[in-house]
Design a protein around this motif. Structure first.
Motif, mmCIF file in Angstrom:
data_model
loop_
_atom_site.group_PDB
_atom_site.id
_atom_site.type_symbol
_atom_site.label_atom_id
_atom_site.label_comp_id
_atom_site.label_asym_id
_atom_site.label_seq_id
_atom_site.Cartn_x
_atom_site.Cartn_y
_atom_site.Cartn_z
ATOM 1 N N ILE A 141 36.444 -5.457 32.589
ATOM 2 C CA ILE A 141 37.412 -4.989 31.592
ATOM 3 C C ILE A 141 36.880 -3.755 30.864
ATOM 4 C CG2 ILE A 141 38.500 -5.561 29.378
ATOM 5 C CD1 ILE A 141 38.797 -8.448 30.434
ATOM 6 N N MET A 142 35.630 -3.828 30.408
ATOM 7 C CA MET A 142 35.047 -2.683 29.697
ATOM 8 C C MET A 142 35.003 -1.443 30.590
ATOM 9 S SD MET A 142 31.834 -4.395 27.691
ATOM 10 C CE MET A 142 32.033 -5.531 26.317
ATOM 11 N N ALA A 143 34.565 -1.629 31.835
ATOM 12 C CA ALA A 143 34.450 -0.500 32.747
ATOM 13 C C ALA A 143 35.820 0.104 33.048
ATOM 14 C CB ALA A 143 33.769 -0.951 34.040
ATOM 15 N N ALA A 144 36.792 -0.748 33.335
ATOM 16 C CA ALA A 144 38.142 -0.254 33.640
ATOM 17 C C ALA A 144 38.718 0.502 32.447
ATOM 18 C CB ALA A 144 39.049 -1.416 34.026
ATOM 19 N N ALA A 145 38.461 0.000 31.240
ATOM 20 C CA ALA A 145 38.975 0.656 30.029
ATOM 21 C C ALA A 145 38.367 2.037 29.823
ATOM 22 C CB ALA A 145 38.704 -0.219 28.805
ATOM 23 N N GLU A 146 37.167 2.252 30.366
ATOM 24 C CA GLU A 146 36.482 3.544 30.223
ATOM 25 C C GLU A 146 36.641 4.417 31.469
ATOM 26 O OE1 GLU A 146 35.371 4.465 27.351
ATOM 27 O OE2 GLU A 146 35.772 2.495 26.478
ATOM 28 N N GLU A 147 37.677 4.131 32.273
ATOM 29 C CA GLU A 147 38.013 4.926 33.463
ATOM 30 C C GLU A 147 36.902 4.930 34.506
ATOM 31 O OE1 GLU A 147 40.267 8.591 32.913
ATOM 32 O OE2 GLU A 147 40.262 8.223 30.757
ATOM 33 N N GLN B 40 47.951 3.897 32.466
ATOM 34 C CA GLN B 40 47.819 2.450 32.635
ATOM 35 C C GLN B 40 46.835 1.876 31.622
ATOM 36 O OE1 GLN B 40 46.581 1.292 36.582
ATOM 37 N NE2 GLN B 40 47.045 -0.869 36.264
ATOM 38 N N ILE B 41 45.728 2.590 31.422
ATOM 39 C CA ILE B 41 44.733 2.137 30.441
ATOM 40 C C ILE B 41 45.332 2.136 29.039
ATOM 41 C CG2 ILE B 41 42.521 2.697 29.348
ATOM 42 C CD1 ILE B 41 41.682 3.908 32.100
ATOM 43 N N ARG B 42 46.054 3.183 28.692
ATOM 44 C CA ARG B 42 46.683 3.273 27.372
ATOM 45 C C ARG B 42 47.653 2.122 27.151
ATOM 46 N NH1 ARG B 42 44.841 4.786 23.026
ATOM 47 N NH2 ARG B 42 45.788 2.889 22.241
ATOM 48 N N SER B 43 48.412 1.787 28.210
ATOM 49 C CA SER B 43 49.354 0.672 28.122
ATOM 50 C C SER B 43 48.633 -0.650 27.900
ATOM 51 C CB SER B 43 50.196 0.600 29.407
ATOM 52 O OG SER B 43 50.986 -0.568 29.420
ATOM 53 N N ILE C 56 45.663 -1.088 26.531
ATOM 54 C CA ILE C 56 45.105 -1.086 25.166
ATOM 55 C C ILE C 56 46.201 -1.365 24.145
ATOM 56 C CG2 ILE C 56 44.054 0.378 23.392
ATOM 57 C CD1 ILE C 56 42.507 1.765 25.693
ATOM 58 N N ASP C 57 47.331 -0.697 24.296
ATOM 59 C CA ASP C 57 48.441 -0.898 23.358
ATOM 60 C C ASP C 57 48.912 -2.352 23.371
ATOM 61 O OD1 ASP C 57 48.379 1.735 22.609
ATOM 62 O OD2 ASP C 57 50.068 2.356 23.874
ATOM 63 N N ARG C 58 49.015 -2.921 24.558
ATOM 64 C CA ARG C 58 49.466 -4.318 24.646
ATOM 65 C C ARG C 58 48.400 -5.289 24.143
ATOM 66 N NH1 ARG C 58 50.454 -6.119 29.665
ATOM 67 N NH2 ARG C 58 49.671 -4.323 30.802
ATOM 68 N N ALA C 59 47.113 -4.948 24.332
ATOM 69 C CA ALA C 59 46.038 -5.795 23.790
ATOM 70 C C ALA C 59 46.125 -5.874 22.269
ATOM 71 C CB ALA C 59 44.679 -5.255 24.221
ATOM 72 N N LEU C 60 46.622 -4.809 21.655
ATOM 73 C CA LEU C 60 46.761 -4.790 20.191
ATOM 74 C C LEU C 60 47.860 -5.729 19.692
ATOM 75 C CD1 LEU C 60 46.229 -0.972 19.579
ATOM 76 C CD2 LEU C 60 44.690 -2.834 18.900
ATOM 77 N N MET C 61 48.632 -6.311 20.612
ATOM 78 C CA MET C 61 49.596 -7.346 20.218
ATOM 79 C C MET C 61 48.883 -8.562 19.626
ATOM 80 S SD MET C 61 52.104 -7.010 23.541
ATOM 81 C CE MET C 61 53.159 -8.426 23.138
ATOM 82 N N HIS C 62 47.630 -8.788 20.061
ATOM 83 C CA HIS C 62 46.842 -9.879 19.462
ATOM 84 C C HIS C 62 46.595 -9.601 17.974
ATOM 85 C CE1 HIS C 62 46.009 -11.861 23.291
ATOM 86 N NE2 HIS C 62 45.589 -10.720 23.797
ATOM 87 N N GLN C 63 46.440 -8.327 17.628
ATOM 88 C CA GLN C 63 46.269 -7.945 16.225
ATOM 89 C C GLN C 63 47.562 -8.147 15.445
ATOM 90 O OE1 GLN C 63 45.255 -3.797 15.517
ATOM 91 N NE2 GLN C 63 44.201 -4.334 13.628
#
Length: 348
Positions: free
Chosen positions: A268-274, A328-331, A333-340
């Motif tokens: 997850i971390m690696a994919a998020a950092e391209e 795709q990464i931005r999407s 991250i944005d959807r992960a912020l739904m937990h917030q």
């Protein structure tokens, strides 16, 4: 606005990089008026690292005191309710949730990966505790499907670690480039024979690509022995890198071309950092991520028996494979912020 006290419960204080990243993500997302009390295997370290109140997760007295002082109880991410590794995990976490509910605390199951649950008792315990929650969020579709069978409708969003802020790693750019990270962990499916195969393949891969291999123990007490064993056999540039700060752990992948990983949060971390990701799955949660992101990889149980086949596949992916695109990464991250958003709705 009045202060709210919340007990935060997860696999914390065990030096597991993924679970520490989940804790840091949760603390990053909590509304400002919430004062967390984190249950930890190493309360002193947790308090120093994150600047929060912490108590010993194994002390019944300390846990009961924390519950009596609090308004909310939160399962803080991860695969807490699963009985694949042992029955003790769901009994511990489910028992604490049930106790909190009995004492009148409001409860949240946050960013959970539910299951696998093979035993009738653990399925019953999980269902009962979730039925008593004020809010539930899960991180994958398999968990959502299981809860739908129980007529529960959780929020489904990507793992919160997608949205964790990354920090630069001192000295990383001084290491030879290009760099490839490897994150292996001990597991019954990673037999000595399979580890030997992967090591031979990694040696061939390094000879062909002239890459600097970074061996990254995500849980040093478990993973360091494997990293050391591989390092002793690598012919080229390599480094064992151990990082305590989850933000730095994520930031490491900014300077890495590709990761070969077992650990879920390394992928997850690696994919998020391209960074390009090649998965070695030992667990349904890793297989689920592979499926959702269309990541290349193998189930460890079906690992090719030929080291040359493994290295050739890695070399081809290194040369021709693609990371997730930025949209795709931005999407994610944005959807992960739904937990917030869920935390703000419940606690804000």
């Amino acid at each position: 606005m009045s202060e709210i006290k919340a007990v935060i419960c997860g696999y914390y204080g065990k030096d597991n990089g993924g679970d520490e990243a989940l804790l840091m993500s949760l603390l990053q997302m909590l509304p400002k008026q919430v004062k967390p009390i984190v249950l930890s295997g190493n309360p002193k370290q947790t308090q120093q690292r994150y600047g929060v109140t912490s108590c010993d997760r194994t002390s019944a007295f300390a846990v009961l005191k924390a519950l009596k002082q609090s308004d909310w109880f939160i399962w803080g991410g991860g695969s807490l309710m699963q009985d694949m590794t042992s029955i003790s995990s769901p009994i511990y976490y489910g028992g604490l949730m049930a106790l909190a509910q009995k004492q009148g605390l409001k409860t949240i199951a946050w960013a959970q990966g539910i299951g696998p649950l093979k035993r009738n008792f653990t399925r019953w315990l999980t269902k009962q505790t979730l039925l008593g929650c004020q809010a539930i969020s899960v991180r994958d579709s398999a968990s959502a499907k299981l809860l739908a069978d129980w007529e529960l409708s959780p929020l489904i969003a990507p793992d919160p670690v997608w949205a964790l802020e990354a920090s630069p790693v001192k000295g990383l750019w001084d290491l030879p480039a290009p760099r490839v990270a490897v994150t292996l962990r001990p597991h019954p499916q990673l037999t000595p024979a399979r580890l030997e195969l992967l090591t031979k393949a990694l040696i061939d891969f390094q000879k062909s690509t002239q890459t600097c291999i970074l061996l990254v123990p995500f849980q040093p007490t478990q993973d360091s022995a494997i990293a050391t064993k591989i390092a002793s056999q690598l012919p080229g540039e390599h480094q064992i890198i151990t990082l305590e700060n989850p933000k730095e752990l994520k930031g490491l992948f900014k300077g890495v071309e590709m990761v070969i990983g077992m650990r879920l949060h390394s992928l997850i971390m690696a994919a998020a950092e391209e960074c390009r990701c090649f998965a070695l799955s030992y667990d349904p949660k890793v297989s689920q991520l592979m499926s959702e992101l269309n990541l290349p990889g193998w189930e460890l149980a079906q690992l090719p028996e030929n080291a040359n086949q493994i290295s050739t596949t890695w070399i081809d992916y290194y040369a021709n494979g693609n990371a997730l695109d930025s949209a795709q990464i931005r999407s994610l991250i944005d959807r992960a912020l739904m937990h917030q958003e869920l935390l703000n709705q419940m606690l804000g």
